[in-house]
Write a protein that holds these residues in place. Sequence first.
Motif, PDB file in Angstrom:
ATOM      1  N   THR A  46     -12.465   0.484  -2.437  1.00 14.79           N
ATOM      2  CA  THR A  46     -11.894  -0.786  -2.873  1.00 14.79           C
ATOM      3  C   THR A  46     -11.669  -0.782  -4.385  1.00 14.79           C
ATOM      4  O   THR A  46     -12.117   0.120  -5.093  1.00 14.79           O
ATOM      5  CB  THR A  46     -12.835  -1.947  -2.533  1.00 14.79           C
ATOM      6  N   ALA A  47     -11.014  -1.841  -4.858  1.00 17.04           N
ATOM      7  CA  ALA A  47     -10.790  -1.976  -6.300  1.00 17.04           C
ATOM      8  C   ALA A  47     -12.115  -2.058  -7.050  1.00 17.04           C
ATOM      9  O   ALA A  47     -12.248  -1.515  -8.156  1.00 17.04           O
ATOM     10  CB  ALA A  47      -9.949  -3.216  -6.578  1.00 17.04           C
ATOM     11  N   PHE A  48     -13.114  -2.718  -6.465  1.00 13.58           N
ATOM     12  CA  PHE A  48     -14.416  -2.846  -7.133  1.00 13.58           C
ATOM     13  C   PHE A  48     -15.107  -1.492  -7.256  1.00 13.58           C
ATOM     14  O   PHE A  48     -15.640  -1.154  -8.318  1.00 13.58           O
ATOM     15  CB  PHE A  48     -15.304  -3.826  -6.359  1.00 13.58           C
ATOM     16  N   ILE A  49     -15.099  -0.709  -6.198  1.00 12.97           N
ATOM     17  CA  ILE A  49     -15.701   0.627  -6.271  1.00 12.97           C
ATOM     18  C   ILE A  49     -14.999   1.459  -7.326  1.00 12.97           C
ATOM     19  O   ILE A  49     -15.640   2.139  -8.138  1.00 12.97           O
ATOM     20  CB  ILE A  49     -15.631   1.336  -4.899  1.00 12.97           C
ATOM     21  N   ARG A  50     -13.677   1.411  -7.350  1.00 15.56           N
ATOM     22  CA  ARG A  50     -12.923   2.215  -8.315  1.00 15.56           C
ATOM     23  C   ARG A  50     -13.202   1.771  -9.740  1.00 15.56           C
ATOM     24  O   ARG A  50     -13.363   2.604 -10.648  1.00 15.56           O
ATOM     25  CB  ARG A  50     -11.419   2.115  -8.005  1.00 15.56           C
ATOM     26  N   GLN A 106       0.821  -1.211   0.000  1.00 17.45           N
ATOM     27  CA  GLN A 106       0.000   0.000   0.000  1.00 17.45           C
ATOM     28  C   GLN A 106       0.854   1.258   0.000  1.00 17.45           C
ATOM     29  O   GLN A 106       1.879   1.322   0.684  1.00 17.45           O
ATOM     30  CB  GLN A 106      -0.931   0.013   1.221  1.00 17.45           C
ATOM     31  N   ARG A 107       0.429   2.235  -0.761  1.00 20.15           N
ATOM     32  CA  ARG A 107       1.083   3.541  -0.734  1.00 20.15           C
ATOM     33  C   ARG A 107       0.824   4.169   0.637  1.00 20.15           C
ATOM     34  O   ARG A 107      -0.295   4.185   1.128  1.00 20.15           O
ATOM     35  CB  ARG A 107       0.531   4.432  -1.852  1.00 20.15           C
ATOM     36  N   THR A 108       1.863   4.687   1.238  1.00 21.72           N
ATOM     37  CA  THR A 108       1.727   5.188   2.607  1.00 21.72           C
ATOM     38  C   THR A 108       0.897   6.457   2.688  1.00 21.72           C
ATOM     39  O   THR A 108       0.297   6.746   3.727  1.00 21.72           O
ATOM     40  CB  THR A 108       3.110   5.445   3.223  1.00 21.72           C
ATOM     41  N   THR A 109       0.826   7.211   1.614  1.00 15.48           N
ATOM     42  CA  THR A 109       0.103   8.480   1.654  1.00 15.48           C
ATOM     43  C   THR A 109      -1.405   8.304   1.667  1.00 15.48           C
ATOM     44  O   THR A 109      -2.130   9.142   2.216  1.00 15.48           O
ATOM     45  CB  THR A 109       0.482   9.363   0.455  1.00 15.48           C
ATOM     46  N   ASP A 110      -1.914   7.207   1.058  1.00 19.99           N
ATOM     47  CA  ASP A 110      -3.369   7.044   0.975  1.00 19.99           C
ATOM     48  C   ASP A 110      -3.849   5.602   1.072  1.00 19.99           C
ATOM     49  O   ASP A 110      -5.050   5.348   1.041  1.00 19.99           O
ATOM     50  CB  ASP A 110      -3.905   7.667  -0.308  1.00 19.99           C
ATOM     51  N   GLY A 111      -2.924   4.648   1.183  1.00 20.74           N
ATOM     52  CA  GLY A 111      -3.323   3.253   1.332  1.00 20.74           C
ATOM     53  C   GLY A 111      -3.704   2.543   0.051  1.00 20.74           C
ATOM     54  O   GLY A 111      -4.139   1.382   0.080  1.00 20.74           O
ATOM     55  N   VAL A 151     -15.527   5.014   3.811  1.00 20.83           N
ATOM     56  CA  VAL A 151     -15.721   5.675   5.107  1.00 20.83           C
ATOM     57  C   VAL A 151     -16.723   6.820   4.997  1.00 20.83           C
ATOM     58  O   VAL A 151     -17.271   7.270   6.005  1.00 20.83           O
ATOM     59  CB  VAL A 151     -14.378   6.201   5.673  1.00 20.83           C
ATOM     60  N   HIS A 152     -16.989   7.281   3.788  1.00 24.91           N
ATOM     61  CA  HIS A 152     -17.975   8.338   3.577  1.00 24.91           C
ATOM     62  C   HIS A 152     -19.325   7.791   3.108  1.00 24.91           C
ATOM     63  O   HIS A 152     -20.203   8.553   2.710  1.00 24.91           O
ATOM     64  CB  HIS A 152     -17.452   9.361   2.574  1.00 24.91           C
ATOM     65  N   GLY A 153     -19.454   6.464   3.132  1.00 27.80           N
ATOM     66  CA  GLY A 153     -20.736   5.855   2.798  1.00 27.80           C
ATOM     67  C   GLY A 153     -20.953   5.581   1.326  1.00 27.80           C
ATOM     68  O   GLY A 153     -22.057   5.215   0.921  1.00 27.80           O
ATOM     69  N   VAL A 154     -19.936   5.722   0.499  1.00 27.72           N
ATOM     70  CA  VAL A 154     -20.075   5.521  -0.947  1.00 27.72           C
ATOM     71  C   VAL A 154     -19.888   4.038  -1.280  1.00 27.72           C
ATOM     72  O   VAL A 154     -18.908   3.425  -0.861  1.00 27.72           O
ATOM     73  CB  VAL A 154     -19.039   6.356  -1.720  1.00 27.72           C
ATOM     74  N   ASN A 155     -20.843   3.463  -2.027  1.00 25.34           N
ATOM     75  CA  ASN A 155     -20.658   2.111  -2.540  1.00 25.34           C
ATOM     76  C   ASN A 155     -20.458   2.165  -4.057  1.00 25.34           C
ATOM     77  O   ASN A 155     -20.435   3.236  -4.661  1.00 25.34           O
ATOM     78  CB  ASN A 155     -21.817   1.194  -2.137  1.00 25.34           C
ATOM     79  N   ALA A 156     -20.319   0.985  -4.668  1.00 23.97           N
ATOM     80  CA  ALA A 156     -19.970   0.935  -6.091  1.00 23.97           C
ATOM     81  C   ALA A 156     -21.062   1.498  -6.981  1.00 23.97           C
ATOM     82  O   ALA A 156     -20.780   2.198  -7.963  1.00 23.97           O
ATOM     83  CB  ALA A 156     -19.650  -0.506  -6.487  1.00 23.97           C
ATOM     84  N   VAL A 157     -22.318   1.202  -6.664  1.00 21.84           N
ATOM     85  CA  VAL A 157     -23.425   1.712  -7.489  1.00 21.84           C
ATOM     86  C   VAL A 157     -23.483   3.233  -7.402  1.00 21.84           C
ATOM     87  O   VAL A 157     -23.676   3.921  -8.408  1.00 21.84           O
ATOM     88  CB  VAL A 157     -24.762   1.077  -7.056  1.00 21.84           C
ATOM     89  N   PHE A 158     -23.315   3.764  -6.204  1.00 25.30           N
ATOM     90  CA  PHE A 158     -23.284   5.216  -6.036  1.00 25.30           C
ATOM     91  C   PHE A 158     -22.157   5.815  -6.882  1.00 25.30           C
ATOM     92  O   PHE A 158     -22.354   6.808  -7.594  1.00 25.30           O
ATOM     93  CB  PHE A 158     -23.074   5.564  -4.560  1.00 25.30           C
ATOM     94  N   ALA A 159     -20.956   5.212  -6.802  1.00 25.69           N
ATOM     95  CA  ALA A 159     -19.808   5.735  -7.546  1.00 25.69           C
ATOM     96  C   ALA A 159     -20.051   5.698  -9.050  1.00 25.69           C
ATOM     97  O   ALA A 159     -19.674   6.622  -9.775  1.00 25.69           O
ATOM     98  CB  ALA A 159     -18.552   4.936  -7.195  1.00 25.69           C
ATOM     99  N   ALA A 160     -20.694   4.636  -9.523  1.00 26.44           N
ATOM    100  CA  ALA A 160     -21.001   4.527 -10.955  1.00 26.44           C
ATOM    101  C   ALA A 160     -22.043   5.556 -11.366  1.00 26.44           C
ATOM    102  O   ALA A 160     -21.941   6.165 -12.440  1.00 26.44           O
ATOM    103  CB  ALA A 160     -21.492   3.119 -11.272  1.00 26.44           C
ATOM    104  N   CYS A 161     -23.043   5.761 -10.519  1.00 20.69           N
ATOM    105  CA  CYS A 161     -24.063   6.772 -10.814  1.00 20.69           C
ATOM    106  C   CYS A 161     -23.457   8.166 -10.844  1.00 20.69           C
ATOM    107  O   CYS A 161     -23.821   9.006 -11.673  1.00 20.69           O
ATOM    108  CB  CYS A 161     -25.182   6.711  -9.776  1.00 20.69           C
ATOM    109  N   TYR A 162     -22.542   8.412  -9.929  1.00 23.36           N
ATOM    110  CA  TYR A 162     -21.878   9.722  -9.837  1.00 23.36           C
ATOM    111  C   TYR A 162     -21.203  10.081 -11.155  1.00 23.36           C
ATOM    112  O   TYR A 162     -21.182  11.236 -11.567  1.00 23.36           O
ATOM    113  CB  TYR A 162     -20.856   9.657  -8.710  1.00 23.36           C
ATOM    114  N   PRO A 168      -9.192  -2.036   1.254  1.00 27.55           N
ATOM    115  CA  PRO A 168      -9.500  -0.656   0.857  1.00 27.55           C
ATOM    116  C   PRO A 168      -8.313   0.281   1.046  1.00 27.55           C
ATOM    117  O   PRO A 168      -7.354  -0.025   1.761  1.00 27.55           O
ATOM    118  CB  PRO A 168     -10.634  -0.283   1.818  1.00 27.55           C
ATOM    119  N   ASP A 169      -8.405   1.451   0.426  1.00 29.12           N
ATOM    120  CA  ASP A 169      -7.445   2.499   0.718  1.00 29.12           C
ATOM    121  C   ASP A 169      -7.879   3.205   2.003  1.00 29.12           C
ATOM    122  O   ASP A 169      -8.810   2.775   2.682  1.00 29.12           O
ATOM    123  CB  ASP A 169      -7.286   3.469  -0.459  1.00 29.12           C
TER     124      ASP A 169
END
Length: 289
Positions: free
Chosen positions: A144-148, A106-111, A173-184, A138-139
């Motif tokens: 996670t990779a799936f959300i991204r 993991q990258r130390t700056t953001d995981g 941690v902000h409540g975002v899931n994969a469907v939300f991210a795709a809709c966004y 997750p970072d």
Amino acid sequence: AHVDQQRTTDGATPLIMASQNGHLSVVRQLLENNASVNMTKHDGVSALWIASSKGHSDIVSLLLQHNAHVNATHNDGRSALWQASQNGHDNVVSLLLQHNAHVDQQRTTDGATPLIMAKRHLSVVRLLLESRATCDLPDDTGITAFIRACQFGHLGVAHLLVEFGADIDHQSVHGVNAVFAACYRCQVDVVREFATRGRVNTKCDLGYNSLHATVYLNEDEALHLFREVTFQKDIESFEVTSNNHPSLSVTESITNKMIKRKTKTIGKTSESDKSQVINMIIELIDSVN
């Protein structure tokens, strides 16, 4: 000449520079003359790291044969595998994994992990998963990779991650899931595929759900998208009044933000514009209920 002479500005050695620029014969000659294979620049970058980042698989192979440290990292925690994964260099990724590269570095700056960063490179994602990368690691923000993959519309990668056990409903941690991210991002194919399999009514910390996200950023495409997708009947997407329309308290903040974005170059917002947006949101809700 000093084979390991370092540049004063950044600490680069002849071997590092030859590896960066893909000069295999020069790299071989330097190694034959006892160049230090694991010397690094001031930022921690080694010859193997930079060759991996650039996709020079022949040089990577040669450096590994000379005992280059496969898990050496940049000062921010990025490894050679991390870089090769991000850049889609599947041949390099394969070589590094064969030499026991740490698959979950993991990258130390953001995981962020190699799997997260490989989001659009299907062959790399497969190599990492087959080498037992932690699918839902997750970072630091819980992404996670799936959300991204869903966020950026990489449907093939998303399917592969699900095959390896990705949690469709994982929330950041902000409540975002994969469907939300795709809709966004209005990723129509991803939403069509996963909206009926995951939770569409999940709200982020700001109280917005998937439909809010789509309307907010993609008002011109939102109606088309949500008319295409058949949602489960247990949608609890919006707070509603007795007449089945979104309450003003829920709609108001989205409307104001949409109007601000839509008219920031025009000037004062008209009441008719605001009314139009509110009516559009109501039409969206009616179309999926």
